[in-house]
Enzyme design. Sequence first.
Site, mmCIF file in Angstrom:
data_model
loop_
_atom_site.group_PDB
_atom_site.id
_atom_site.type_symbol
_atom_site.label_atom_id
_atom_site.label_comp_id
_atom_site.label_asym_id
_atom_site.label_seq_id
_atom_site.Cartn_x
_atom_site.Cartn_y
_atom_site.Cartn_z
ATOM 1 C CB CYS A 2 20.165 21.700 44.131
ATOM 2 S SG CYS A 2 21.610 21.217 43.199
ATOM 3 N NE ARG A 27 15.980 19.688 47.994
ATOM 4 C CZ ARG A 27 14.925 18.957 47.673
ATOM 5 N NH1 ARG A 27 14.069 18.621 48.601
ATOM 6 N NH2 ARG A 27 14.729 18.564 46.439
ATOM 7 C CD1 TRP A 76 25.205 16.168 46.427
ATOM 8 C CD2 TRP A 76 24.711 15.839 44.266
ATOM 9 N NE1 TRP A 76 25.621 14.903 46.083
ATOM 10 C CE2 TRP A 76 25.338 14.674 44.764
ATOM 11 C CE3 TRP A 76 24.325 15.862 42.937
ATOM 12 C CZ2 TRP A 76 25.562 13.557 43.980
ATOM 13 C CZ3 TRP A 76 24.554 14.745 42.138
ATOM 14 C CH2 TRP A 76 25.170 13.604 42.681
ATOM 15 C CG ASN A 102 17.364 20.479 42.116
ATOM 16 O OD1 ASN A 102 18.270 19.726 41.756
ATOM 17 N ND2 ASN A 102 16.449 20.125 43.001
ATOM 18 N N GLY A 103 18.741 20.275 38.874
ATOM 19 C CA GLY A 103 18.466 19.388 37.737
ATOM 20 C C GLY A 103 19.636 19.403 36.768
ATOM 21 C CD GLU A 485 19.541 0.627 55.239
ATOM 22 O OE1 GLU A 485 19.718 0.513 54.018
ATOM 23 O OE2 GLU A 485 19.367 1.727 55.795
ATOM 24 C CE LYS A 489 21.792 4.283 56.498
ATOM 25 N NZ LYS A 489 20.772 3.890 55.621
ATOM 26 C CD GLU A 492 23.783 5.889 53.237
ATOM 27 O OE1 GLU A 492 23.031 6.385 52.407
ATOM 28 O OE2 GLU A 492 23.367 5.396 54.318
ATOM 29 C CG HIS A 508 29.748 -19.044 46.181
ATOM 30 N ND1 HIS A 508 30.166 -20.239 45.647
ATOM 31 C CD2 HIS A 508 28.613 -19.313 46.879
ATOM 32 C CE1 HIS A 508 29.300 -21.196 45.991
ATOM 33 N NE2 HIS A 508 28.353 -20.647 46.740
ATOM 34 C CE LYS A 607 16.704 11.938 54.092
ATOM 35 N NZ LYS A 607 17.135 10.639 54.653
#
Length: 612
Positions: A2, A27, A76, A102-103, A485, A489, A492, A508, A607
């Site tokens: 947010c 954000r 968000w 925000n929160g 990573e 990527k 995402e 396995h 983000k």
Amino acid sequence: MCGIVGYIGPRNCVPILLEGLRRLEYRGYDSAGIALVMNGKFSIHKKAGKVADLVSLLNAGNSELNAQLGIGHTRWATHGEPNDTNAHPHWDAKKEIAIIHNGIIENYLAIKTKLLREGHTFESSTDTEVLAHLIGVMFERTNDLCSAVRMALSEVEGTYGLVVLSTRDSGKIVVARRGSPLIIGVGEGENFVASDASAIVEYTRQVVYLEDGEVAELTTQGFQTMTIDDVKIDKVVEEITLELSQIERGGYDHFMMKEINEQPETIRDAMRGRLLLDEGDVKLGGLTDVMERLLKAKRIILNGCGTSWHAALVGEYMLEQIAKIPTEVEYASEFRYRNPIIGEDDVLFSISQSGETADTLAAMREAKKKGATVLGIVNVVGSTIARESDGGVYVHAGPEIGVASTKSFTSQLTVLALITLMLARAKGMSREDGKVLAKELASLPDKVAHILKQTETIQALANEFKDVRNFLYLGRGANFPVALEGALKLKEISYIHAEGYPAAEMKHGPIALIDENMPVVFIVPRDGIYDKVISNIHEVRARRGRIIAVANEDDREIEEMAEFVIPVPRTYGFFGPIINVIPLQLLSYYMAIARETDVDQPRNLAKSVTVE
Ligand code: G6P
């Protein structure tokens, strides 16, 4: 998570709010809205979708918007799906108050139930609207907006970065912080509030960072800060160094591509003035005061979330293997609820690009409470983790706007390498050995620049695989986190399912997935376990999996085995992740381009995750 922006002053705030929201959109970006006070009345506009959708809505409106007091929010979603009604701002029952938040208000259901009993009705499914009503109730009692906000917040559990306006007490903005960052931008005859500096840097560089539990009242002429219990607090005005050009795309189609390409420079910046080539040593001012505690530490704990957690995993290899310090890595989100055994002999590094991630911050506070030394490896200067830690190292990567983290990761790894070398030297590594490592570190930016020249090959590769539904990434040792990573990527930004695994673990479980449709990306530099990884490649080949290898440029053997090879220069093994990840960032970028997804603002992500 947010974005928040607010203005009080003589200018028309509409362009300030909309430009601020555009800059804050990284954000959170599922809906946006503004509340303006015009001629003593609210003009509120909200829209699901991007800030651009809000702008279209405003452009389609007939009336000219001009206000000297206003707030804006890009959301968000936490409570309630992202639609026009759930978008912020929200009103109180009498529509005299507008708030953005925000929160998460954790006890919102209890408050809502009580208010419903008292006859309130709610339009949205958000916790924020409940808070707006609660402030409204208090406002009825006090007639003073700031007191009403403080009274309401004393009944609230949870987190907030909160901004409140009223048409009845209209010469002010009231803001409050607990758990979600807020800064006041101090201007001349005008004041701003924002969730981060990017929204206001165009207008002022003088800022005040609010701390948890603080409330502030902003007018055109100044601001007053206090606690929720109304104890006045004097705050220091600080100068931010952020440049506007750093938060612009600068000729690139996407922030992510800009940030990938900045890496030779950002890795260099992480080392600048710190790496002492002639002495084979490292100087880190932010750790000087805690050096003794670091050297005595029985154990180092590294934690973070997402990409920062992957950096921690690489850091574990570096610190244990080079500096010989027992090191553990843990997800910050798990650490905080595990009641970890931790004490004064422990040192915890919180790794975070934003310095605001709720779980990482909470883990740090938990460790501090238990007596550990807590240090930050943070990108955003002045962020909460940076301010609350006992010391630390900024990674100096500059603003990272693309939601998928790229340059921050390589800068975090560079800083972890610097810390490792510094501790190794202090613990007895010879100057000669130190010089070899320092020289290798100094060579990394050029090696990264060299890899970045391969964009066309990697783009062709992405086009070849763009319709595949699953990917596997495999690596060993310090390159296992690189596999994680690379997979992250891809997930995402291209929404292709991808998993990272330690190469040997493949048999396995994941091996069951391998057939002619499964591409497997191996990170296979010529290191001590090269032959072992080659065996894993054979196992995939035997099952007709398609092999993409990130391998050293002089490795001829690999060409026989892989369908595609992405060559990378050689480097010292534990520094390898810093360069081996670059082709994987490019691959995910071009996959997203080929699949026409939103590279910089992928669906559902944000983000900076400032809620649990
Ligand atoms: C979010 C971002 C990731 C990031 C993670 C941790 O999930 O989308 O890119 O790695 O948060 O963020 P931090 O700011 O603490 O590094």
